[in-house]
Design a protein around this motif. Structure first.
Motif, PDB file in Angstrom:
ATOM      1  N   ASP A  32       0.858  -1.192   0.000  1.00  0.00           N
ATOM      2  CA  ASP A  32       0.000   0.000   0.000  1.00  0.00           C
ATOM      3  C   ASP A  32       0.895   1.244   0.000  1.00  0.00           C
ATOM      4  O   ASP A  32       1.684   1.432  -0.905  1.00  0.00           O
ATOM      5  CB  ASP A  32      -0.949  -0.050   1.185  1.00  0.00           C
ATOM      6  N   ASP A  33       0.798   2.084   1.008  1.00  0.00           N
ATOM      7  CA  ASP A  33       1.593   3.300   1.048  1.00  0.00           C
ATOM      8  C   ASP A  33       3.080   3.006   1.236  1.00  0.00           C
ATOM      9  O   ASP A  33       3.462   2.061   1.931  1.00  0.00           O
ATOM     10  CB  ASP A  33       1.133   4.204   2.196  1.00  0.00           C
ATOM     11  N   SER A  52       0.862   6.715  -2.319  1.00  0.00           N
ATOM     12  CA  SER A  52      -0.031   5.558  -2.294  1.00  0.00           C
ATOM     13  C   SER A  52       0.294   4.617  -3.450  1.00  0.00           C
ATOM     14  O   SER A  52       1.054   4.962  -4.362  1.00  0.00           O
ATOM     15  CB  SER A  52      -1.480   6.026  -2.396  1.00  0.00           C
ATOM     16  N   SER A  53      -0.329   3.460  -3.443  1.00  0.00           N
ATOM     17  CA  SER A  53      -0.111   2.510  -4.528  1.00  0.00           C
ATOM     18  C   SER A  53      -0.616   3.051  -5.857  1.00  0.00           C
ATOM     19  O   SER A  53      -0.125   2.690  -6.924  1.00  0.00           O
ATOM     20  CB  SER A  53      -0.788   1.174  -4.211  1.00  0.00           C
ATOM     21  N   ASN A  73       5.935   0.177  -8.974  1.00  0.00           N
ATOM     22  CA  ASN A  73       5.238  -0.935  -8.331  1.00  0.00           C
ATOM     23  C   ASN A  73       5.758  -2.295  -8.801  1.00  0.00           C
ATOM     24  O   ASN A  73       5.770  -3.254  -8.033  1.00  0.00           O
ATOM     25  CB  ASN A  73       3.738  -0.833  -8.586  1.00  0.00           C
ATOM     26  N   ASP A  98       3.921  -0.175   3.797  1.00  0.00           N
ATOM     27  CA  ASP A  98       2.829  -0.976   4.354  1.00  0.00           C
ATOM     28  C   ASP A  98       2.673  -2.187   3.447  1.00  0.00           C
ATOM     29  O   ASP A  98       2.093  -2.100   2.358  1.00  0.00           O
ATOM     30  CB  ASP A  98       1.543  -0.157   4.407  1.00  0.00           C
ATOM     31  N   LYS A 100       1.552  -5.997   2.354  1.00  0.00           N
ATOM     32  CA  LYS A 100       0.598  -7.087   2.517  1.00  0.00           C
ATOM     33  C   LYS A 100       1.317  -8.406   2.239  1.00  0.00           C
ATOM     34  O   LYS A 100       2.039  -8.533   1.256  1.00  0.00           O
ATOM     35  CB  LYS A 100      -0.581  -6.897   1.556  1.00  0.00           C
ATOM     36  N   LEU A 108      -1.336  -7.258   6.969  1.00  0.00           N
ATOM     37  CA  LEU A 108      -0.688  -5.987   6.643  1.00  0.00           C
ATOM     38  C   LEU A 108       0.258  -5.624   7.769  1.00  0.00           C
ATOM     39  O   LEU A 108      -0.111  -5.667   8.939  1.00  0.00           O
ATOM     40  CB  LEU A 108      -1.729  -4.881   6.452  1.00  0.00           C
ATOM     41  N   THR A 110       3.761  -2.833   8.672  1.00  0.00           N
ATOM     42  CA  THR A 110       4.663  -1.765   8.250  1.00  0.00           C
ATOM     43  C   THR A 110       6.106  -2.171   8.500  1.00  0.00           C
ATOM     44  O   THR A 110       6.459  -2.582   9.610  1.00  0.00           O
ATOM     45  CB  THR A 110       4.359  -0.464   9.002  1.00  0.00           C
TER      46      THR A 110
END
Length: 122
Positions: A32-33, A52-53, A73, A98, A100, A108, A110
């Protein structure tokens, strides 16, 4: 296990530029972020920029117009292009993400990099 590895720090004169990179590796389902923080001597850790993604970004007021955060990404990598550097930008820069991952379901967490020193001389 996930690791974040930063690179690109160093010593630069005021007005110069540096580009930081942070690559995430390991058992990653998605991210994610991703963000950059910094910590100057004797001070607390502060947010520099986050993305952000989907590519939306936010910046600390102190770096707006001078720093640009971006990410790839496909490579699980976040970058920080730092221009017009000032002595007050001197700090250890940390990236975070963050992440996954799969462990009896999608979780999730960090993660933080180890930090990279940026020193700006006047």
């Amino acid at each position: 296990q996930v690791q974040l590895v930063e690179s690109g720090g160093g010593l630069v004169q005021a007005g110069g530029s540096l580009r930081l990179s942070c690559a995430a590796s390991g058992s990653i389902f998605g991210i994610d972020d991703m963000g950059w923080y910094r910590q100057a001597p004797g001070k607390g850790r502060e947010l520099v920029a986050v993305i952000s993604s989907g590519g939306s970004s936010n910046y600390a007021d102190a770096v707006k117009g001078r720093f640009t955060i971006s990410r790839d990404n496909a490579k699980n990598t976040v970058y920080l292009q730092m221009n017009s550097l000032k002595p007050e930008d001197t700090a250890v820069y940390f990236c975070n993400a963050d992440v996954k991952y799969y462990e009896l379901g999608i979780k999730l967490r960090t993660y933080w990099g180890q930090g990279t020193q940026v020193t700006v001389s006047s």
